[in-house]
Design an enzyme around this catalytic site. Structure first.
Site, PDB file in Angstrom:
ATOM      1  N   SER A 135       0.670  -0.997  -0.070  1.00 40.51           N
ATOM      2  CA  SER A 135      -0.246   0.065  -0.079  1.00 40.51           C
ATOM      3  C   SER A 135       0.738   1.199  -0.136  1.00 40.51           C
ATOM      4  O   SER A 135       1.946   1.170   0.626  1.00 40.51           O
ATOM      5  CB  SER A 135      -0.735  -0.044   1.380  1.00 40.51           C
ATOM      6  N   TYR A 148      -1.714   0.703  10.494  1.00 37.70           N
ATOM      7  CA  TYR A 148      -1.708   0.039   9.190  1.00 37.70           C
ATOM      8  C   TYR A 148      -0.447   0.686   8.546  1.00 37.70           C
ATOM      9  O   TYR A 148       0.310  -0.560   7.914  1.00 37.70           O
ATOM     10  CB  TYR A 148      -2.861   0.831   8.579  1.00 37.70           C
TER      11      TYR A 148
HETATM   12  C1  8X3 Z   1      -5.206   2.056   1.305  1.00 37.55           C
HETATM   13  C2  8X3 Z   1      -4.446   3.333   0.704  1.00 37.55           C
HETATM   14  O1  8X3 Z   1      -4.420   5.677   1.554  1.00 37.55           O
HETATM   15  O2  8X3 Z   1      -6.184   4.286   2.538  1.00 37.55           O
HETATM   16  O3  8X3 Z   1      -4.125   0.600   1.220  1.00 37.55           O
HETATM   17  O4  8X3 Z   1      -4.067   3.937   3.473  1.00 37.55           O
HETATM   18  S1  8X3 Z   1      -4.621   4.335   2.264  1.00 37.55           S
END
Ligand code: 8X3
Length: 251
Positions: A135, A148
């Site tokens: 990501s 995340y």
């Molecule tokens: C998703 C991208 O910008 O929402 O993997 O973190 S973001």
């Protein structure tokens, strides 16, 4: 005669994983579609060339049983680690440790478990490909992204170490790092089913990136001649010039 390519795609029950399985199958690949939810996989398996396989990628026993079964059926040459996800937008100060643990589990330990189980097969094949779907959150941090970010930075790191370790075995290792992709589940899950909050993420973006767009990028990367290794592909909608610069109209 060219040999039929065979891939395994994780997180194939929806979104980018399902779109990738469909896309590769359309191009004549055999595709093992792996996910935990059997009913979703059954729908996908109506497409010719897609073989459904129920498996939790974070469970080493289930993963090694899947690898054994697949090896007996002829093996794979391409492993696409797509399963992953985010929970919450908490700041570091008050993030829920269980959410952090879940994100590390699905974004880092799941891919590692799959890689460990399937590496022998990919090495034996002679021209193996591993593609990890990370990501842009694994490249640039943002407020509320820490749990995340930490997990995806981790997956990014393991991808780049793996490339160095497996080059001698002729395994190419590709990282695809998408920005905002409008799928039915990513933001809904992140916001615990709060659909209004999930919709707000994409509000005013005229042409968001869709699962099929990323599937097309993945398919291109894994169908290039084997000696061509796209180390890292960052893919965003034009409207997201950067995480901090998103063009939204009419709101
Ligand atoms: C998703 C991208 O910008 O929402 O993997 O973190 S973001």
């Amino acid at each position: 005669m060219t040999q039929t390519r065979t891939a395994l795609v994780t997180g194939a029950s929806s979104g980018i994983g399902a779109a990738t399985a469909r896309r590769l199958a359309t191009e004549g690949w055999r595709v093992y579609a792996v996910a935990r939810r059997a009913e979703k996989l059954e729908e996908l398996a109506e497409n010719e060339g897609i073989i459904p396989l129920v498996c939790d990628v974070t469970d080493p026993q289930q993963v090694s049983a899947a690898a054994e079964k697949i090896r007996a059926e002829g093996g794979i040459d391409t492993l696409i680690n797509n399963a992953g996800g985010a929970i919450g937008m908490d700041w570091v100060a008050d993030g829920d440790i269980d959410d952090w643990r879940w994100m590390y589990e699905v974004n880092v330990l799941g891919p590692v478990t799959m890689i460990q189980a399937f590496l022998p097969m990919l090495r034996d094949h002679g021209e193996g490909t591993i593609l990890n779907l990370t990501s842009t959150a694994g490249l640039v941090a943002y407020e509320g992204g820490a749990g995340y970010n930490a997990a995806k930075f981790g997956e990014h790191g393991l991808t780049w170490a793996l490339r160095l370790e497996e080059a001698e075995n002729n395994i190419r290792v590709v990282e695809v790092a998408p920005g905002m992709v409008k799928t039915e589940e990513f933001s809904a899950k992140r916001f615990g089913g709060d659909t209004a909050a999930a919709e707000k993420v994409y509000a005013g973006i005229e042409k968001p990136l869709l699962a099929e767009d990323v599937a097309e990028v993945i398919a291109s990367a894994v169908t290039l001649p084997h000696h061509v290794n796209l180390d890292q592909i960052i893919v965003r909608p034009v409207a997201e010039a950067a995480k901090h610069k998103v063009i939204r109209k009419g709101i």
